[in-house]
Design a protein around this motif. Structure first.
Motif, PDB file in Angstrom:
ATOM      1  N   MET A   1       3.579 -87.684 -36.506  1.00 59.45           N
ATOM      2  CA  MET A   1       2.309 -87.341 -36.420  1.00 59.45           C
ATOM      3  C   MET A   1       1.425 -87.858 -37.666  1.00 59.45           C
ATOM      4  N   LEU A   2       2.311 -88.130 -38.711  1.00 58.36           N
ATOM      5  CA  LEU A   2       1.613 -88.954 -39.911  1.00 58.36           C
ATOM      6  C   LEU A   2       1.535 -90.527 -39.430  1.00 58.36           C
ATOM      7  N   ALA A   3       2.437 -91.070 -38.668  1.00 57.83           N
ATOM      8  CA  ALA A   3       2.150 -92.534 -38.255  1.00 57.83           C
ATOM      9  C   ALA A   3       0.549 -92.507 -37.520  1.00 57.83           C
ATOM     10  N   ARG A   4      -0.004 -91.554 -36.758  1.00 58.90           N
ATOM     11  CA  ARG A   4      -1.071 -91.897 -36.378  1.00 58.90           C
ATOM     12  C   ARG A   4      -2.338 -91.131 -37.019  1.00 58.90           C
ATOM     13  N   ALA A   5      -2.108 -90.270 -37.983  1.00 59.80           N
ATOM     14  CA  ALA A   5      -3.109 -89.257 -38.545  1.00 59.80           C
ATOM     15  C   ALA A   5      -4.168 -89.923 -39.255  1.00 59.80           C
ATOM     16  N   LEU A   6      -3.937 -90.904 -40.075  1.00 61.11           N
ATOM     17  CA  LEU A   6      -4.962 -91.334 -41.239  1.00 61.11           C
ATOM     18  C   LEU A   6      -6.190 -91.824 -40.069  1.00 61.11           C
ATOM     19  N   PRO A   7      -6.068 -92.736 -39.222  1.00 61.63           N
ATOM     20  CA  PRO A   7      -7.285 -93.298 -38.310  1.00 61.63           C
ATOM     21  C   PRO A   7      -7.889 -92.141 -37.566  1.00 61.63           C
ATOM     22  N   LEU A   8      -7.000 -91.278 -37.301  1.00 63.93           N
ATOM     23  CA  LEU A   8      -7.697 -89.872 -36.681  1.00 63.93           C
ATOM     24  C   LEU A   8      -8.492 -89.184 -37.567  1.00 63.93           C
ATOM     25  N   VAL A   9      -8.172 -88.967 -39.143  1.00 61.54           N
ATOM     26  CA  VAL A   9      -9.227 -88.679 -40.012  1.00 61.54           C
ATOM     27  C   VAL A   9     -10.443 -89.458 -40.140  1.00 61.54           C
ATOM     28  N   ASP A  10     -10.214 -90.706 -39.997  1.00 62.61           N
ATOM     29  CA  ASP A  10     -11.335 -91.627 -39.985  1.00 62.61           C
ATOM     30  C   ASP A  10     -12.380 -91.292 -39.011  1.00 62.61           C
ATOM     31  N   ALA A  11     -12.004 -91.226 -37.908  1.00 60.38           N
ATOM     32  CA  ALA A  11     -12.468 -90.914 -36.498  1.00 60.38           C
ATOM     33  C   ALA A  11     -13.265 -89.531 -36.773  1.00 60.38           C
ATOM     34  N   MET A  12     -12.720 -88.413 -37.413  1.00 59.19           N
ATOM     35  CA  MET A  12     -13.142 -87.130 -37.850  1.00 59.19           C
ATOM     36  C   MET A  12     -14.543 -87.460 -38.709  1.00 59.19           C
ATOM     37  N   LEU A  13     -14.326 -88.398 -39.580  1.00 60.40           N
ATOM     38  CA  LEU A  13     -15.361 -88.822 -40.456  1.00 60.40           C
ATOM     39  C   LEU A  13     -16.455 -89.549 -39.712  1.00 60.40           C
ATOM     40  N   GLU A  14     -16.195 -90.445 -38.909  1.00 59.37           N
ATOM     41  CA  GLU A  14     -17.126 -90.902 -38.207  1.00 59.37           C
ATOM     42  C   GLU A  14     -18.285 -89.797 -37.478  1.00 59.37           C
ATOM     43  N   LEU A  15     -17.644 -89.040 -36.953  1.00 57.47           N
ATOM     44  CA  LEU A  15     -18.576 -87.663 -36.183  1.00 57.47           C
ATOM     45  C   LEU A  15     -19.346 -86.852 -37.283  1.00 57.47           C
ATOM     46  N   THR A  16     -18.758 -86.793 -38.452  1.00 62.66           N
ATOM     47  CA  THR A  16     -19.196 -85.916 -39.614  1.00 62.66           C
ATOM     48  C   THR A  16     -20.591 -86.643 -40.021  1.00 62.66           C
ATOM     49  N   GLN A  17     -20.510 -88.068 -40.151  1.00 63.04           N
ATOM     50  CA  GLN A  17     -21.402 -88.984 -40.626  1.00 63.04           C
ATOM     51  C   GLN A  17     -22.553 -89.052 -39.577  1.00 63.04           C
ATOM     52  N   SER A  18     -22.307 -89.292 -38.299  1.00 56.90           N
ATOM     53  CA  SER A  18     -23.315 -89.213 -37.350  1.00 56.90           C
ATOM     54  C   SER A  18     -24.088 -87.948 -37.157  1.00 56.90           C
TER      55      SER A  18
ATOM     56  N   ASN B   1     -15.659 -83.568 -47.477  1.00 59.04           N
ATOM     57  CA  ASN B   1     -14.197 -82.578 -46.981  1.00 59.04           C
ATOM     58  C   ASN B   1     -13.329 -83.581 -46.274  1.00 59.04           C
ATOM     59  N   ALA B   2     -13.889 -84.403 -45.396  1.00 60.17           N
ATOM     60  CA  ALA B   2     -12.811 -85.380 -44.353  1.00 60.17           C
ATOM     61  C   ALA B   2     -12.478 -86.297 -45.314  1.00 60.17           C
TER      62      ALA B   2
ATOM     63  N   THR C   1     -17.619 -76.687 -41.980  1.00 59.92           N
ATOM     64  CA  THR C   1     -16.152 -76.797 -41.942  1.00 59.92           C
ATOM     65  C   THR C   1     -15.645 -77.180 -43.272  1.00 59.92           C
ATOM     66  N   ASN C   2     -14.731 -76.184 -43.673  1.00 60.35           N
ATOM     67  CA  ASN C   2     -14.149 -76.470 -45.171  1.00 60.35           C
ATOM     68  C   ASN C   2     -12.964 -77.354 -45.245  1.00 60.35           C
ATOM     69  N   VAL C   3     -12.221 -77.884 -46.346  1.00 62.00           N
ATOM     70  CA  VAL C   3     -10.823 -78.667 -46.148  1.00 62.00           C
ATOM     71  C   VAL C   3      -9.949 -77.976 -45.567  1.00 62.00           C
ATOM     72  N   LYS C   4      -9.778 -76.400 -46.016  1.00 64.69           N
ATOM     73  CA  LYS C   4      -8.509 -75.814 -45.300  1.00 64.69           C
ATOM     74  C   LYS C   4      -8.711 -75.688 -43.731  1.00 64.69           C
ATOM     75  N   MET C   5      -9.679 -75.924 -43.018  1.00 65.54           N
ATOM     76  CA  MET C   5      -9.730 -75.690 -41.783  1.00 65.54           C
ATOM     77  C   MET C   5      -9.348 -77.184 -41.130  1.00 65.54           C
ATOM     78  N   LEU C   6      -9.414 -78.116 -41.922  1.00 65.82           N
ATOM     79  CA  LEU C   6      -9.185 -79.509 -41.035  1.00 65.82           C
ATOM     80  C   LEU C   6      -7.860 -79.891 -40.733  1.00 65.82           C
TER      81      LEU C   6
END
Length: 276
Positions: free
Chosen positions: A111-128, A137-138, A24-29
């Motif tokens: 959307m922006l009010a909720r977005a950054l914690p959701l990107v952190d959740a994305m990062l949790e999954l990529t790390q796991s 990229n995340a 997954t590249n940055v443009k897909m996120l």
């Protein structure tokens, strides 16, 4: 019962797992983030509102004109398609000024009010999953979301009042810089791009240059209570980050993020991975 860790919905984790991979590249996120369950109510289909559908059609047309900036969607669900368009409108700063209808700007802000914690959740999954590049990229995507910039934009665009004209002036000729990091380290008298700014604009720019983090990073590898590293030793990696432009014992100010509707404090990631 719908929520897991960090107040993120289980359905969101499921969608992220489905969409993310080690390739997954940055443009897909933006599309991946748009599928978060938290955005379903915001981006519900607009079938009953012709005027809003026409607004979205015009936005989609404008997006396709941004060559190389808008990744062709893979997931053809109306909620995800709309969310993807709105996130790209933020990243390309289309929501700045009068370019978009008020209702579109309002949905982007929700959307922006909720977005950054959701990107952190994305990062949790990529790390796991130990997907190093996707994790990086995340993190970059989180930075793009914070500053309302996208992959082709220069880092100097994070400064207030800067346009592509000021950036072009700063990266050419005598005293040219390659990045924002180089620019903020210059003496104020050396900084280019300020000639046509008003006194207040210059104050704004220099104030932001003062609060953007300047770091000194030291990294060391060692074995506790040993003078050297031998095979099969348990090695400690210690990273010392010193923020140079904050008072000793003081706290860094909130991040300069004028395009975010919520405040944001600094966060740092240290990534340890196999070089290969």
């Amino acid at each position: 019962k719908q929520y897991g860790e960090n107040n993120v919905m289980y359905d969101t984790y499921s969608f992220f797992i489905k969409m993310l991979s080690e390739h997954t590249n940055v443009k897909m996120l933006p599309e991946v983030l748009a599928g978060a369950a938290e955005f379903r109510m915001i981006n519900a289909p607009l079938n009953a509102d012709r005027a809003k559908m026409e607004d979205m059609g015009r936005l989609h047309k404008r997006m396709k004109e941004n060559a190389g900036q808008f990744h062709k969607p893979k997931f053809e669900h109306p909620i995800v398609l709309k969310g993807n368009l709105l996130l790209h409108a933020h990243l390309l700063r289309m929501a700045d000024g009068d370019a978009l209808p008020a209702w579109v700007k309002a949905d982007i802000a929700k959307m922006l009010a909720r977005a950054l914690p959701l990107v952190d959740a994305m990062l949790e999954l990529t790390q796991s999953q130990r997907w190093l590049q996707t994790s990086i990229n995340a993190i970059e995507f989180s930075q793009f979301m914070t500053q309302a910039l996208w992959v082709k934009d220069h880092s100097l665009m994070q400064l207030p009042h800067f346009t592509s004209q000021e950036v072009a002036h700063c990266v050419k000729g005598k005293g040219a810089v390659k990045s924002l990091a180089e620019y903020i380290c210059q003496d104020d008298e050396q900084k280019k791009g300020l000639t046509h700014m008003s006194d207040q604009q210059r104050i704004d720019i220099l104030r932001v240059c003062d609060i953007i983090p300047r770091l000194q990073v030291e990294c060391g590898l060692f074995v506790e209570d040993e003078g050297e590293i031998a095979e099969r030793d348990l090695v400690t990696c210690r990273v010392l980050i010193t923020r140079l432009n904050v008072e000793p014992g003081g706290q860094a100010p909130p991040v300069h993020a004028p395009y975010l509707p919520v405040g944001k404090l600094e966060a740092w990631w240290a990534i340890l991975s196999d070089k290969n």
